[in-house]
Design a protein around this motif. Sequence first.
Motif, PDB file in Angstrom:
ATOM      1  N   PRO A 105       0.852  -1.198   0.000  1.00 52.17           N
ATOM      2  CA  PRO A 105       0.000   0.000   0.000  1.00 52.17           C
ATOM      3  C   PRO A 105       0.878   1.235   0.000  1.00 52.17           C
ATOM      4  CG  PRO A 105       0.023  -1.037   2.169  1.00 52.17           C
ATOM      5  CD  PRO A 105       0.733  -1.974   1.248  1.00 52.17           C
ATOM      6  N   GLY A 106       0.575   2.186  -0.837  1.00 54.14           N
ATOM      7  CA  GLY A 106       1.403   3.384  -0.935  1.00 54.14           C
ATOM      8  C   GLY A 106       1.200   4.296   0.263  1.00 54.14           C
ATOM      9  N   GLY A 107       2.286   4.618   0.955  1.00 56.52           N
ATOM     10  CA  GLY A 107       2.169   5.503   2.108  1.00 56.52           C
ATOM     11  C   GLY A 107       1.671   6.878   1.721  1.00 56.52           C
ATOM     12  N   ALA A 108       2.203   7.424   0.639  1.00 53.90           N
ATOM     13  CA  ALA A 108       1.754   8.730   0.186  1.00 53.90           C
ATOM     14  C   ALA A 108       0.296   8.684  -0.267  1.00 53.90           C
ATOM     15  CB  ALA A 108       2.652   9.205  -0.957  1.00 53.90           C
ATOM     16  N   ALA A 109      -0.063   7.634  -0.978  1.00 57.01           N
ATOM     17  CA  ALA A 109      -1.450   7.490  -1.420  1.00 57.01           C
ATOM     18  C   ALA A 109      -2.389   7.348  -0.238  1.00 57.01           C
ATOM     19  CB  ALA A 109      -1.579   6.280  -2.348  1.00 57.01           C
ATOM     20  N   THR A 110      -1.938   6.677   0.829  1.00 54.89           N
ATOM     21  CA  THR A 110      -2.771   6.529   2.024  1.00 54.89           C
ATOM     22  C   THR A 110      -3.053   7.882   2.654  1.00 54.89           C
ATOM     23  OG1 THR A 110      -1.880   4.327   2.445  1.00 54.89           O
ATOM     24  CG2 THR A 110      -2.908   5.450   4.304  1.00 54.89           C
ATOM     25  N   ALA A 111      -2.045   8.755   2.668  1.00 54.29           N
ATOM     26  CA  ALA A 111      -2.256  10.097   3.214  1.00 54.29           C
ATOM     27  C   ALA A 111      -3.360  10.827   2.461  1.00 54.29           C
ATOM     28  CB  ALA A 111      -0.948  10.883   3.148  1.00 54.29           C
ATOM     29  N   LEU A 112      -3.345  10.738   1.148  1.00 55.95           N
ATOM     30  CA  LEU A 112      -4.375  11.399   0.351  1.00 55.95           C
ATOM     31  C   LEU A 112      -5.734  10.743   0.554  1.00 55.95           C
ATOM     32  CD1 LEU A 112      -2.334  11.902  -2.936  1.00 55.95           C
ATOM     33  CD2 LEU A 112      -2.650  13.487  -1.037  1.00 55.95           C
ATOM     34  N   PHE A 113      -5.743   9.401   0.634  1.00 56.19           N
ATOM     35  CA  PHE A 113      -6.979   8.663   0.883  1.00 56.19           C
ATOM     36  C   PHE A 113      -7.626   9.128   2.196  1.00 56.19           C
ATOM     37  CE2 PHE A 113      -9.048   5.030   2.967  1.00 56.19           C
ATOM     38  CZ  PHE A 113      -9.949   4.620   2.003  1.00 56.19           C
TER      39      PHE A 113
END
Length: 463
Positions: A105-113
């Motif tokens: 799971p992308g850490g940066a993508a999780t922040a945006l999610f």
Amino acid sequence: MSTQPTQPQRLTPAPARPPAPNPAPDPADERIPVRRLAPLAVQHVLAMAAAPVSTVFLTAGALRLSAAATAALLSSVLVLSGAGSLLQSLGVWKFGARLPFVMLPGGAATALFLQIAKDHGPAVASGSVLMAAALLLAVVPLYARIVRLFPPLVMGVTVLLIGIAMIRVAAQLIGGPTGNPAPRAVVLAGLTVAVTLAAYLLLRGVWRQSAVLIGMAAGTVLAVTTGLGTYSPVTGSGFSVPHLFPYGAPRFDLVAALPLLVFSLTTLAEITGQTVLNSETVGRAADTGRDVPKVARADALTSLFAGVLGTSLMVTSSENIGISRLTGVRSRYVTAAAGALLIVLGLLSPLSRAVAGLPPAVVGGSALVVYAVIALMGVRMLARAELGEGSQSMVASLALAVGLLPILAPNLYGGFPGWVRTVLGSGVVAGTLAAVLLHALFRAADRPARTAAGGVPHPSTTP
């Protein structure tokens, strides 16, 4: 005239050429005996397990999920990580580059999610993941054109802003729902960070890469033994099946999804770097035109399932490259076996239920480490952008200022229309768009000077 027949000319046969030597076997295609495959796969799992575990607990803490929902989400993320690793390692049709990749799971993508979930609800966040994955799949044929928009300068700004935003979210996780943490929660998070740092400094090899997991385990033990926190695993046994649409039917909001849509495009630049690095690691000549679209398609397909299962975009990662270099084994079948093992772990209910009981402050402390590393990755990308050159430093400065404004002053755009608040109120989107536009503007302004100097562009202005 002579009537005697002419004698046919006798031809001397050419010497036989020696057979061409067989090409050296590709290290990525090496078949590993099962007795060696299992321990090698376990090492890869240990090296990559921290990302899904920390991501799930950061998500659970931010969305206030129950322990049972957290266990189900962890099961989903582990299964997705395993399936994505299998797809990238083995390859099916045009999906997967058949390199020893793992997917996380992308850490940066999780922040945006989580930011979208906070502002618009988790159902909108899930719909945004589906839209971003579909966009990535659709733009793969335009890869060569799109990747030029995201040179190291733009990527550095984006990743640095994501890391900063995520550190704030991790701090909120430690603080709890009220944002006013008890001193013991801060102490517990600090002890978790301290143990993680000690493990990273003192250990080597795969254990060093597992420092975040070691910090989580030690923090939980300290919480129980000192009374700084509680450990409450979910009861149950048997197998766990990932839940479809855990937040209800996804909702599609184009403006709300903009942060993830922009990020999905930026991942093409990151995928390019990952593919070149992994190809070099296995001793294979990097063919970005062939391999990058395959990696991107596999990321997009797995991310579509991630949207269905309630998590954010899945991304191909290089976290396992250190293991490949350490062991000298570069076979893609090792990462495929690691993917199969992750699927089994994800379906084992006792494991996910046990991990679901970790104290929030421990998870918050671990998340601080993980996302501080993301911010540092952004700094490293900016270092490759030659900021000593005037226009590059100006682009980075202004883009960071635009991106930091909504992080430091969340109510700055409160009086603007909703779509403006969504676009400019996200530091990642605002900063990335500013970097892309300013980079293009300065490059266009510098073009006459470069032409007058002989038509050779400066390397820092070339994407």
